[in-house]
Design a protein around this motif. Structure first.
Motif, PDB file in Angstrom:
ATOM      1  N   MET A  28      30.626  10.847  10.063  1.00  0.00           N
ATOM      2  CA  MET A  28      31.268  10.121  11.179  1.00  0.00           C
ATOM      3  C   MET A  28      32.268   9.037  10.683  1.00  0.00           C
ATOM      4  SD  MET A  28      27.948   8.154  13.241  1.00  0.00           S
ATOM      5  CE  MET A  28      29.062   6.763  13.852  1.00  0.00           C
ATOM      6  N   ASN A  29      32.092   8.657   9.211  1.00  0.00           N
ATOM      7  CA  ASN A  29      33.046   7.928   8.900  1.00  0.00           C
ATOM      8  C   ASN A  29      34.414   8.743   8.359  1.00  0.00           C
ATOM      9  OD1 ASN A  29      31.636   5.431   8.939  1.00  0.00           O
ATOM     10  ND2 ASN A  29      30.635   5.691   6.795  1.00  0.00           N
TER      11      ASN A  29
ATOM     12  N   THR B 237      35.225  11.628   9.707  1.00  0.00           N
ATOM     13  CA  THR B 237      36.209  11.983  10.994  1.00  0.00           C
ATOM     14  C   THR B 237      36.832  10.916  11.488  1.00  0.00           C
ATOM     15  OG1 THR B 237      34.183  13.326  11.407  1.00  0.00           O
ATOM     16  CG2 THR B 237      35.524  13.008  13.242  1.00  0.00           C
ATOM     17  N   SER B 238      36.285   9.709  11.703  1.00  0.00           N
ATOM     18  CA  SER B 238      37.200   8.543  12.049  1.00  0.00           C
ATOM     19  C   SER B 238      38.138   8.270  11.172  1.00  0.00           C
ATOM     20  CB  SER B 238      36.236   7.359  12.124  1.00  0.00           C
ATOM     21  OG  SER B 238      35.739   7.085  10.938  1.00  0.00           O
ATOM     22  N   ARG B 239      38.252   8.634   9.902  1.00  0.00           N
ATOM     23  CA  ARG B 239      39.437   8.423   8.929  1.00  0.00           C
ATOM     24  C   ARG B 239      40.357   9.620   9.072  1.00  0.00           C
ATOM     25  NH1 ARG B 239      36.508   7.170   3.421  1.00  0.00           N
ATOM     26  NH2 ARG B 239      34.943   6.155   4.285  1.00  0.00           N
TER      27      ARG B 239
END
Lengths: 224, 229
Positions: B190-191, B193-195
């Motif tokens: 998740m992290n 991907t968001s970055r």
């Protein structure tokens, strides 16, 4: 063995209602009756595998009891290990277990996984298992129901042999009047959860007094 | 997409310390939570299946309801309990792997218990009638029953493990996805991907899928064995 106050009810329906009955040692009792007459419930309540509706009294007089249900469980291990579950002395009972398996003609299967056996073979193994327990009172619920004629006759021979050797009381439920005739010393006829008539095999099977017993015998005597 | 997958495989083959740490934390958490859930869930399931007591049906329904508990709700409850204002704050479990394990145990135990209750309800009556009829001791009956159900128990464990490794909601709330501490594969994906770091996210995704595939193969093999028996 004396049993008193055996009662089992499902809701309002009474499926077993026996005030008192005594079984003598060294005799084979055959319990006969139509479906739903309470034969299996009778054995289950004595064996303690079914909770009765009222507290029963089962006077064993220091005797040991073993029960073979209609549906025998074959543990997922070898046939020999299944039979040896009831062994008290592993070394001594091993030979006896093999002897029983041989008499039931399943000694060639002793190292096979018991869960792979057919219904009839499982029943034969279960008979060996219960007899190896050496119990004084043996309860058998339709032990030959899944067997062919040859296996049935082998089982009957083993039952007789065990009784002769140990003087045990053997109480068996059967649907076969002819089997009762071949094996039993005493016959108990049940209807609607009650013992309607009981006595020696000859007495009950040849000259029953109750019309219900006569009707049942006429109807079922043609079966093997 | 092809480029990302190629780079992801390259990254997987390199000895990236952060990636190794994420995998290590994930496996530590999953093994711990699934084993604890098994140790709690099997006896609970056996109790629900075999014991007779008033309110048994209600307890079975409650357990089945807890099976479907949303992970974020579980995470929220644990967060409140472990946070600075919660009753368990002195245990200092917030943002630790232990806290994440507790949250997962709460999620997985009902699943293990329900599975155990289901298979024992179908198998135990015949086993118990036979063992009682033969006059076998309680200890012998228990060991025989456990031996008979070994494949079902293992299969249940693997289901719990699969649930644990795929879980994200509760562990992100309780663990906080702290790098080199509580960051596990799902939260890291998740992290990243968001970055916009799709290579790392995809590497972890592939590894996660491979582990899930392995678990499913094992479950399938054991299910087959159970069916054969």
């Amino acid at each position: 063995m004396i049993v008193k106050n055996l009662k089992k009810m499902y809701g309002e329906k009474t499926v077993l209602n026996i005030n008192e009955f005594s079984f003598e040692p060294g005799k084979i009792y055959a319990i006969i009756g139509a479906n739903g007459s309470g034969k299996s419930t009778f054995l289950k309540v004595i064996a303690g595998t079914l909770k009765p509706s009222e507290k029963p009294e089962v006077i064993l007089e220091n005797k040991t009891l073993a029960y073979m249900p209609q549906k025998n469980y074959a543990f997922k291990t070898t046939v020999l290990k299944n039979v040896m579950l009831t062994a008290k002395n592993k070394a001594e009972d091993l030979n006896l277990a093999k002897e029983y398996l041989s008499e039931m003609k399943i000694d060639h299967l002793m190292n096979q996984n018991a869960s792979k056996l057919s219904g009839g073979e499982t029943a034969r193994m279960a008979l060996c298992r219960i007899f190896l327990s050496g119990s004084d009172i043996i309860l058998l619920d339709e032990p030959t129901a899944a067997m062919d004629i040859e296996s049935t006759l082998l089982s009957e021979a083993l039952i007789k042999k065990y009784k002769k050797k140990t003087n045990a009381t053997i109480i068996m439920v059967t649907h076969s009047v002819n089997q009762a005739r071949r094996l039993a010393d005493e016959v108990i006829f049940m209807k609607d959860g009650k013992i309607l008539e009981s006595g020696s095999s000859e007495e009950i099977l040849n000259s029953p007094t109750k019309p219900e017993t006569k009707e049942f015998l006429e109807f079922f005597s043609s079966e093997i | 997409m092809q480029n990302i997958i190629e780079k992801a495989i390259e990254l997987m083959l390199s000895h990236d310390s952060m990636l190794q740490n994420i995998i290590s934390v994930t496996l530590r958490m999953c093994f711990s939570s699934s084993i604890v859930a098994l140790l709690l869930g099997v006896p609970l399931g056996a109790f629900l299946s075999l014991a007779k007591f008033p309110g048994k049906k209600g307890l079975i329904v409650l357990n089945r309801t807890l099976m479907g508990m949303p992970p974020v709700v579980c995470g929220l409850i644990c967060y409140i309990l472990f946070s600075g204002v919660g009753p368990l704050r002195h245990l200092e479990l917030l943002y630790t792997v232990s806290g994440m394990v507790i949250a997962q145990v709460i999620l997985i135990t009902p699943i293990v218990a329900a599975n155990t209750e289901t298979f024992l309800s179908s198998m135990a009556p015949d086993i118990l009638e036979t063992t009682k009829g033969l006059g076998l001791s309680r200890w012998k009956t228990m060991t025989l029953t456990l031996t008979e159900c070994k494949y079902q128990i293992l299969s249940t464990y693997l289901v719990g493990f699969a649930r644990s490794i795929a879980e994200v909601g509760a562990v992100s709330m309780v663990g906080g996805a702290i790098v080199y501490k509580t960051n596990v594969m799902t939260t890291a994906i998740m992290n990243y991907t968001s970055r916009g770091d799709f290579t790392r996210a995809m590497s972890l995704g592939i590894i996660l899928m491979l582990i899930s595939l392995l678990v499913n193969i094992i479950v399938h093999v054991f299910s087959e064995r159970v069916a054969e028996k």
